[in-house]
Design a protein around this motif. Structure first.
Motif, PDB file in Angstrom:
ATOM      1  N   UNK A 104       0.828  -1.210   0.000  1.00 47.48           N
ATOM      2  CA  UNK A 104       0.000   0.000   0.000  1.00 47.48           C
ATOM      3  C   UNK A 104       0.856   1.251   0.000  1.00 47.48           C
ATOM      4  N   UNK A 105       0.266   2.414  -0.323  1.00 51.29           N
ATOM      5  CA  UNK A 105       1.051   3.658  -0.369  1.00 51.29           C
ATOM      6  C   UNK A 105       1.543   4.061   1.018  1.00 51.29           C
ATOM      7  N   UNK A 106       2.737   4.576   1.072  1.00 50.83           N
ATOM      8  CA  UNK A 106       3.289   5.080   2.322  1.00 50.83           C
ATOM      9  C   UNK A 106       2.847   6.533   2.491  1.00 50.83           C
ATOM     10  N   UNK A 107       1.545   6.704   2.733  1.00 51.69           N
ATOM     11  CA  UNK A 107       0.930   8.020   2.885  1.00 51.69           C
ATOM     12  C   UNK A 107       0.005   7.989   4.107  1.00 51.69           C
ATOM     13  N   UNK A 108      -0.491   9.155   4.467  1.00 53.00           N
ATOM     14  CA  UNK A 108      -1.433   9.219   5.585  1.00 53.00           C
ATOM     15  C   UNK A 108      -2.675   8.394   5.281  1.00 53.00           C
ATOM     16  N   UNK A 109      -3.209   8.547   4.060  1.00 53.31           N
ATOM     17  CA  UNK A 109      -4.372   7.750   3.682  1.00 53.31           C
ATOM     18  C   UNK A 109      -4.035   6.265   3.659  1.00 53.31           C
ATOM     19  N   UNK A 110      -2.832   5.930   3.189  1.00 55.90           N
ATOM     20  CA  UNK A 110      -2.426   4.536   3.133  1.00 55.90           C
ATOM     21  C   UNK A 110      -2.256   3.902   4.498  1.00 55.90           C
ATOM     22  N   UNK A 111      -1.963   4.719   5.515  1.00 57.85           N
ATOM     23  CA  UNK A 111      -1.767   4.189   6.864  1.00 57.85           C
ATOM     24  C   UNK A 111      -3.030   3.533   7.419  1.00 57.85           C
ATOM     25  N   UNK A 112      -4.191   3.890   6.894  1.00 61.24           N
ATOM     26  CA  UNK A 112      -5.449   3.317   7.376  1.00 61.24           C
ATOM     27  C   UNK A 112      -5.712   1.932   6.796  1.00 61.24           C
ATOM     28  N   UNK A 113      -5.085   1.608   5.672  1.00 66.93           N
ATOM     29  CA  UNK A 113      -5.446   0.393   4.952  1.00 66.93           C
ATOM     30  C   UNK A 113      -5.151  -0.892   5.713  1.00 66.93           C
ATOM     31  N   UNK A 114      -3.996  -1.037   6.374  1.00 63.61           N
ATOM     32  CA  UNK A 114      -3.760  -2.286   7.114  1.00 63.61           C
ATOM     33  C   UNK A 114      -4.802  -2.535   8.207  1.00 63.61           C
ATOM     34  N   UNK A 115      -5.180  -1.496   8.910  1.00 65.08           N
ATOM     35  CA  UNK A 115      -6.175  -1.638   9.976  1.00 65.08           C
ATOM     36  C   UNK A 115      -7.492  -2.169   9.419  1.00 65.08           C
ATOM     37  N   UNK A 116      -7.885  -1.644   8.258  1.00 64.26           N
ATOM     38  CA  UNK A 116      -9.163  -2.040   7.669  1.00 64.26           C
ATOM     39  C   UNK A 116      -9.121  -3.453   7.105  1.00 64.26           C
ATOM     40  N   UNK A 117      -8.046  -3.789   6.390  1.00 59.92           N
ATOM     41  CA  UNK A 117      -7.918  -5.143   5.870  1.00 59.92           C
ATOM     42  C   UNK A 117      -7.848  -6.151   7.013  1.00 59.92           C
ATOM     43  N   UNK A 118      -7.110  -5.801   8.063  1.00 52.69           N
ATOM     44  CA  UNK A 118      -6.988  -6.706   9.201  1.00 52.69           C
ATOM     45  C   UNK A 118      -8.318  -6.926   9.912  1.00 52.69           C
ATOM     46  N   UNK A 155       3.381  -3.959   3.651  1.00 51.85           N
ATOM     47  CA  UNK A 155       4.482  -3.598   2.754  1.00 51.85           C
ATOM     48  C   UNK A 155       4.205  -2.204   2.204  1.00 51.85           C
ATOM     49  N   UNK A 156       5.091  -1.269   2.477  1.00 55.38           N
ATOM     50  CA  UNK A 156       4.871   0.123   2.094  1.00 55.38           C
ATOM     51  C   UNK A 156       5.622   0.480   0.820  1.00 55.38           C
ATOM     52  N   UNK A 157       4.996   1.368   0.020  1.00 51.02           N
ATOM     53  CA  UNK A 157       5.618   1.821  -1.226  1.00 51.02           C
ATOM     54  C   UNK A 157       5.450   3.326  -1.342  1.00 51.02           C
ATOM     55  N   UNK A 158       6.506   4.007  -1.780  1.00 53.03           N
ATOM     56  CA  UNK A 158       6.415   5.448  -2.011  1.00 53.03           C
ATOM     57  C   UNK A 158       5.354   5.736  -3.060  1.00 53.03           C
ATOM     58  N   UNK A 159       4.561   6.788  -2.830  1.00 50.81           N
ATOM     59  CA  UNK A 159       3.429   7.083  -3.712  1.00 50.81           C
ATOM     60  C   UNK A 159       3.874   7.343  -5.145  1.00 50.81           C
ATOM     61  N   UNK A 160       5.036   7.924  -5.337  1.00 53.55           N
ATOM     62  CA  UNK A 160       5.496   8.268  -6.682  1.00 53.55           C
ATOM     63  C   UNK A 160       6.620   7.349  -7.165  1.00 53.55           C
ATOM     64  N   UNK A 161       6.696   6.144  -6.602  1.00 55.42           N
ATOM     65  CA  UNK A 161       7.762   5.213  -6.976  1.00 55.42           C
ATOM     66  C   UNK A 161       7.633   4.811  -8.441  1.00 55.42           C
ATOM     67  N   UNK A 162       8.758   4.677  -9.109  1.00 55.37           N
ATOM     68  CA  UNK A 162       8.756   4.246 -10.508  1.00 55.37           C
ATOM     69  C   UNK A 162       9.207   2.792 -10.654  1.00 55.37           C
TER      70      UNK A 162
END
Length: 444
Positions: A199-213, A227-234
């Motif tokens: 998921x994105x390593x952003x504030x919005x992305x920080x919520x995703x693990x809690x919800x999936x779990x 597993x975190x990924x930079x939002x603008x990663x290429x």
């Protein structure tokens, strides 16, 4: 994620010059009339990056709204949402308007930037918009404050942030990321071994693990690896390798990898496909918005990495006949506009949000249409039938779910889809309510 993404190499993005509203100055009004303009031109602000919207005509009896989304950024873009709003305005105005009133749509580019998101909101206030409709932004903390100060309702946001489910002026049409991830967790908890969320390593992305779990826990499953990924990663080789190692750590049951990176999901899957040959087979799963039919096609269809993947959505699959009216509008008003993909969850959300707006304006009859009267109609229990694309929508206090973290959530139903022979089809018939699972996140 299905909008065509354009990137910019510079962090300072040029603003698009454009027209000013017909009512702005007599000189501009004269120029427009002399040019034979059949519709008024929506205001744009150079500082905000607003692009021309669609208006319905030159009289004062009009309904002015705004739709915004990011475009031409190095992260997630959703140009199809403002484009769908413009097409909707052309269509509704060609067929008598909103209860006889012309619909004027202003659009704004928030550039995936919190400063520009606030500028878009302030422009909506300046232009006396009666609502912001069918929009996407990850910076609700920036745009909601100006809207709340002016009393402007926010109808049918994408559901990307918690704040969209907390503001009393927000009227969501879907369960946002919370419902998608919780529903996906329920499904994977019954079928998968170890689960890895990318998921994105952003504030919005920080919520995703809690919800999936929360969904995994409801199915008595262990939490997912985060597993975190930079939002603008290429390039996402490291994240693909980490996800595969996590998902294959237990040989007793096939693991699952869940990329939830929106437009960056394709980038991740390129790495995943190259590296997966070195690991035991795993199953993929995601949410609509990160995966759709066009993504499946471009990745190899039935022989690609999405075969047998679970995909959770808010709405019926794109091939469902309940989308036919929207597709006809796109064909009639935006046939050659490649920004609008009818399978895109953002485009679909904008369509549903404008369906709500139309119902509200019609309910007001010949009375005043303003931000205040729209809020009153919604708060007093107006029912909106979306033709089966969602459950009947209503925003009274008693219609809100008992999810403390998301008090404005009224639609906690999702659909389960699966990729079979390269096609995204329904895995279950109808909607599945995940409100109980979402309630379990309150105690986390």
């Amino acid at each position: 994620m299905t909008g065509r993404r354009r990137t910019s190499s510079s962090p300072i993005r040029p603003r698009v010059p454009g027209s000013v509203p017909e009512k702005a100055t007599p000189r501009v009004r004269t120029v427009l009339v002399s040019a034979g303009a059949l519709v008024a031109v929506a205001s744009i602000a150079v500082a905000c990056g607003v692009v021309p919207g669609t208006t319905g005509g030159s009289g004062d009896d009009r309904v002015t709204v705004m739709t915004w989304a990011p475009d031409k950024t190095s992260a997630t873009d959703k140009p199809g949402m403002p484009a769908m709003a413009q097409a909707y305005a052309r269509w509704v105005n060609a067929h008598g308007g909103l209860n006889g009133r012309k619909l004027e749509v202003l659009t704004c580019n928030d550039h995936n930037d919190y400063v520009d998101a606030a500028k878009c909101a302030r422009l909506a206030v300046k232009e006396n918009a009666v609502a912001v409709v069918g929009s996407y932004s990850q910076y609700a903390g920036s745009f909601l404050s100006p809207l709340e100060s002016a009393g402007i309702p926010y109808i049918g946001g994408y559901g990307l942030t918690d704040d969209e489910f907390k503001s009393v002026l927000s009227y969501p049409v879907n369960g946002g990321q919370p419902a998608l991830l919780a529903g996906l967790g329920e499904e994977l908890g019954r079928t998968c071994g170890r689960v890895a969320l990318v998921r994105p390593d952003t504030v919005a992305g920080d919520e995703l693990p809690l919800l999936l779990d929360a969904g995994l826990k409801a199915a008595h499953h262990a939490s997912a690896a985060d597993v975190r990924a930079a939002e603008d990663a290429t390039a996402l080789d490291d994240q693909a390798r980490q996800a595969l190692e996590e998902a294959t750590a237990d040989p007793r049951k096939k693991g699952c990898v869940v990329p939830a990176l929106d437009e960056r999901t394709g980038t991740f899957m390129d790495s995943f496909r190259r590296l997966s040959a070195d690991y035991r087979p795993v199953r993929t799963a995601s949410v609509l918005g990160s995966v759709d039919q066009s993504v499946i096609d471009s990745s190899g269809g039935g022989s690609g990495p999405y075969e047998d993947a679970y995909v959770t959505g808010w709405y019926p699959e794109a091939s469902d006949p309940r989308w036919n009216e929207m597709k006809e509008v796109i064909k009639e008003q935006a046939f050659d506009d490649d920004r609008i993909d009818p399978a895109d969850a953002g485009v679909q959300t904008t369509w549903i949000a404008y369906t709500v707006l139309k119902k509200v304006v019609e309910s007001l009859g010949d009375g005043e249409v303003s931000a205040r009267t729209i809020r009153i109609a919604l708060d007093n229990g107006l029912k909106v039938d979306t033709g089966g694309l969602t459950p009947t929508l209503r925003w009274r206090f008693q219609d809100l779910t008992a999810v403390v973290d998301f008090p404005r959530l009224i639609n906690s139903e999702v659909t389960f889809q699966i990729v079979r022979d390269g096609r995204l089809v329904a895995a279950r018939k109808g909607f599945v309510n995940v409100s109980k699972t979402l309630e379990s996140t309150d105690s986390e």
